[in-house]
Design a protein around this motif. Structure first.
Motif, short mmCIF file in Angstrom:
data_model
loop_
_atom_site.label_atom_id
_atom_site.label_comp_id
_atom_site.label_asym_id
_atom_site.label_seq_id
_atom_site.Cartn_x
_atom_site.Cartn_y
_atom_site.Cartn_z
N LEU A 1 0.84 -1.21 0.00
CA LEU A 1 0.00 0.00 0.00
C LEU A 1 0.87 1.25 0.00
O LEU A 1 0.58 2.24 -0.66
CB LEU A 1 -0.91 0.02 1.23
N HIS A 2 1.97 1.16 0.71
CA HIS A 2 2.93 2.26 0.84
C HIS A 2 3.49 2.67 -0.53
O HIS A 2 3.79 3.82 -0.77
CB HIS A 2 4.06 1.77 1.76
N LEU A 3 3.59 1.70 -1.43
CA LEU A 3 4.11 1.98 -2.77
C LEU A 3 3.00 2.40 -3.74
O LEU A 3 3.20 2.49 -4.94
CB LEU A 3 4.86 0.77 -3.32
N GLY A 4 1.83 2.61 -3.22
CA GLY A 4 0.73 3.12 -4.05
C GLY A 4 -0.13 2.04 -4.69
O GLY A 4 -1.00 2.34 -5.50
N GLU A 5 0.11 0.77 -4.33
CA GLU A 5 -0.65 -0.32 -4.94
C GLU A 5 -2.05 -0.44 -4.31
O GLU A 5 -2.18 -0.37 -3.08
CB GLU A 5 0.11 -1.64 -4.73
N ASN A 6 -3.06 -0.61 -5.15
CA ASN A 6 -4.41 -0.86 -4.63
C ASN A 6 -4.56 -2.36 -4.42
O ASN A 6 -4.09 -3.15 -5.25
CB ASN A 6 -5.48 -0.40 -5.62
N ILE A 7 -5.22 -2.75 -3.32
CA ILE A 7 -5.35 -4.18 -3.02
C ILE A 7 -6.81 -4.58 -2.85
O ILE A 7 -7.55 -3.92 -2.13
CB ILE A 7 -4.52 -4.56 -1.77
N ASN A 8 -7.17 -5.64 -3.53
CA ASN A 8 -8.53 -6.18 -3.41
C ASN A 8 -8.56 -7.19 -2.27
O ASN A 8 -7.84 -8.19 -2.31
CB ASN A 8 -8.95 -6.88 -4.70
N LEU A 9 -9.37 -6.91 -1.27
CA LEU A 9 -9.49 -7.85 -0.16
C LEU A 9 -10.61 -8.86 -0.48
O LEU A 9 -11.41 -8.64 -1.38
CB LEU A 9 -9.82 -7.09 1.13
N SER A 10 -10.62 -9.93 0.30
CA SER A 10 -11.61 -10.98 0.04
C SER A 10 -13.00 -10.60 0.54
O SER A 10 -13.99 -11.23 0.19
CB SER A 10 -11.16 -12.28 0.72
#
Lengths: 564, 95
Positions: free
Chosen positions: A196-205
């Motif tokens: 997240l710190h690197l700007g990546e968006n993450i899809n959670l379950s």
């Protein structure tokens, strides 16, 4: 004579043309020299231009990195709905030296926003030695615009990036939160901090629709049963994705957080409980798989059994000989202990070890605890552990271990992120088809003729096991402090999902002496049914129309119809 | 000699072209940089609006709004007498 004159003339012409050529060459040499110089100048200019450009690109990379750091990636649910994002909020500052009428300034401001301590603020604004005074933090953009349009001299808005959780309490423990420096402190924010710190968006379950329903029903039930805390988990049996995880009490991550409060603790992953009867599922699974018993094997449950001054009794004594099936449906502790003793301590321990009951859960959340296992494992432990007393596990571990049985996969792991499509899940089968079918049959039968009747839903086939564990205090089990839970799977024909609903110290009708009766079957089972009624349409689980006659049901002697 | 001169001339022309191109690239890069800054700002605004929408559109809000303004309730079992009442009310309304 004539020839010699011709020769002389030719030589003189040749000499003259040589001279001319030399002259041309000189001119060409000068021109080429000049062009060469020009080329050199251009080359030097090129080099000159290229150097600062390189320097600039280096700065740009640093800038981008900084921008990434500022722009923490978003957390999204499995359907791309925002669970955590960054928004600008505004801090209102005032510069005393630029303010002529501080009373009027504060009056105008107080008409727009609520001010905490106007007297103290006025004092600060009148102090012209101060460079700046913070009037209010966390003002939203529309409010800031409204105030800004008033054009009050000497006040200014400073934009600040803030992490925003649009679903507030609903996702508190699952999504977690960050601290003032945008560092993940809890939940998915902590697990995926580096990405997240690197700007990546993450899809959670997580599915926010399910999460809302589960929390809504659990909250209502928690108030009804006046329980200390409550937890509910729904997981996908095929890949271990957690679709919903609720821990109550919860907190609003948008407000200031006090980690010392109980609401901060994720009950579903941190709290350890002696679960009770759901363990009978593991005992019977081990016994059937090792061909020690079948559903018709008989055990004498006519009277309590005594092992080393410890009496094992049933909650609802049957006082007769029970088959394995009856032991499960009546949730007999005596019967379960007898099965475990028949199986033997070593085989039961090995099975518990194999399915991961004695280890930490694999879930990729930092907030998880190791189970509390008995220091020594003798005859009495073999008996009590068969019905879930003497071993404390967290609800998430209960889900993980049970999933291994119904998924027949020892490599099963729970996870809080959405799995990439087409990813091959590691498989390690360990149970026979007969064992799994028997377990499914018992779970389903339990919702029809067993302790989980209140979880039955007309037209839907589910399976489940209730559990009521007593809390141990000062070396003694307290009958008034129960852990009531219900573990279920659906659809029973081909289980796709697993769920666990748990209440810590529930009571019926909010009366203290009603605590003893607040069993899993009376509390967690009906709540699970209420949750299922609302989530089945979302999960695409359709009603079985072969069961049409059940639309007319008998409820406390009165005929009921279904209204839509 | 002529070849040398021609090549020098050609290189000079090339260098001039390169310098011009370099200048153009720098101008375009500046434009891109400006656009990136605008884009970033717009992206931030978009995230803000999306977050705001997510908050407004959250199941919790939708549920409380529909409970407040609509009379929609989940399907549930009703008692026989209420079922009969449904018909009698309808008849009264028709009359």
């Amino acid at each position: 004579m004539k020839d010699s004159i011709m020769n002389k003339l030719f030589i003189s012409d040749l000499l003259e043309s040589n001279k001319k050529e030399k002259k041309h060459n000189k001119i060409l040499l000068i021109i080429s020299f000049l062009i060469g110089i020009l080329g050199l100048v251009i080359m030097m200019r090129l080099v000159e231009i290229s150097f600062p450009k390189k320097k600039f690109s280096m700065i740009k990379k640093e800038e981008i990195k900084k921008m990434h750091e500022e722009n923490r990636g978003m957390l999204l649910d499995r359907n791309n709905r925002i669970l955590a994002s960054n928004i600008y909020i505004y801090n209102l500052k005032a510069y005393p030296k630029k303010i002529k009428d501080s009373v009027n300034t504060l009056n105008i401001l107080s008409n727009q926003i609520s001010l905490y301590d106007s007297t103290a603020l006025l004092k600060k604004l009148n102090n012209k030695d101060k460079y700046e005074v913070l009037i209010k933090k966390n003002i939203t953009a529309p409010e800031a615009k409204k105030i800004n349009d008033l054009g009050i001299p000497g006040v200014e808005f400073v934009p600040v990036i803030k992490r925003f959780y649009p679903h507030r309490e609903i996702t508190s423990h699952f999504v977690g939160h960050v601290n003032g420096n945008m560092v993940g402190q809890l939940g998915a924010e902590r697990t995926f901090h580096n990405r997240l710190h690197l700007g990546e968006n993450i899809n959670l379950s997580l599915d926010i629709r399910l999460q809302f329903i589960v929390r809504d029903e659990l909250q209502k039930a928690r108030t009804k049963y006046n329980s200390k805390s409550a937890a509910a988990i729904i997981a996908d049996l095929s890949n271990g994705e957690i679709l919903s995880l609720v821990s109550l009490p919860d907190f609003n991550p948008n407000q200031s957080i006090n980690p010392k409060l109980t609401s901060y603790t994720n009950t579903a992953t941190l709290n350890l409980y002696e679960m009770g009867s759901t363990f009978k599922l593991f005992t019977i699974a081990a016994a059937i798989d090792l061909a020690q018993v079948d559903l018709e094997t008989k055990f004498d449950a006519s009277k309590p059994i005594e092992i080393a001054n410890y009496k094992i009794k049933d909650y609802k004594p049957q006082n007769r000989i029970l088959s394995t099936k009856e032991i499960f449906l009546n949730s007999s502790n005596i019967g379960s202990s007898l099965i475990a003793l028949e199986l033997g301590k070593l085989k039961l321990k090995t099975f518990y070890e194999k399915i991961g009951l004695l280890k930490k859960s694999y879930i990729n959340l930092t907030e998880k605890t190791k189970p509390i296992i008995p220091k020594k494992w003798g005859k009495i432990q073999t008996a009590t552990l068969s019905y879930g007393h003497g071993l404390s596990v967290s609800p998430i571990q209960m889900i993980e271990v049970s999933s291994k049985l119904f998924n027949n996969n020892l490599k099963f792991k729970t996870q809080i992120h959405k799995e990439e499509e087409g990813k091959i899940i590691e498989q390690k089968r360990f149970l026979s088809v007969n064992t799994i079918n028997t377990l499914k049959y018992l779970m389903h039968e339990n919702t029809i003729n067993g302790t989980a009747k209140k979880a039955k839903l007309n037209g839907f086939n589910i399976g489940g096991k209730t559990a009521t564990g007593e809390k141990a205090e000062k070396g003694k089990y307290d009958k008034t402090k129960l852990i009531s839970s219900f573990l279920s799977i659906f659809p029973i024909e081909k289980p796709k999902y697993i769920s666990l609903v748990l209440f810590d110290e529930p009571s019926l009708d909010n009366v203290r002496n009603q605590r003893q009766g607040a069993t899993g079957g009376k509390t967690a089972a009906p709540v699970t049914a209420n949750i299922y009624k609302r989530i089945f349409p979302i999960l695409g689980i359709t009603k079985n129309f072969n069961l049409d006659q059940e639309l007319l049901v008998d409820n406390e002697g009165e005929v009921n119809f279904v209204s839509y | 000699m002529k070849k040398v001169l021609f090549l020098t001339f050609l290189f000079s022309i090339l260098f001039i072209l390169l310098t011009f191109l370099n200048y153009k690239i720098e101008v375009i890069e500046t434009e891109i940089r400006d656009l990136e800054i605008i884009n970033k700002k717009l992206e931030k605004d978009l995230v803000f609006y999306k977050s705001e929408w997510e908050y407004i559109n959250s199941p919790e809000n939708i549920s409380s709004l529909s409970n407040k303004y609509l009379d929609h309730k989940p399907a549930e079992l009703i008692k026989f007498q209420y079922f009969i009442k449904l018909f009698s009310n309808e008849r009264l309304n028709n009359e």
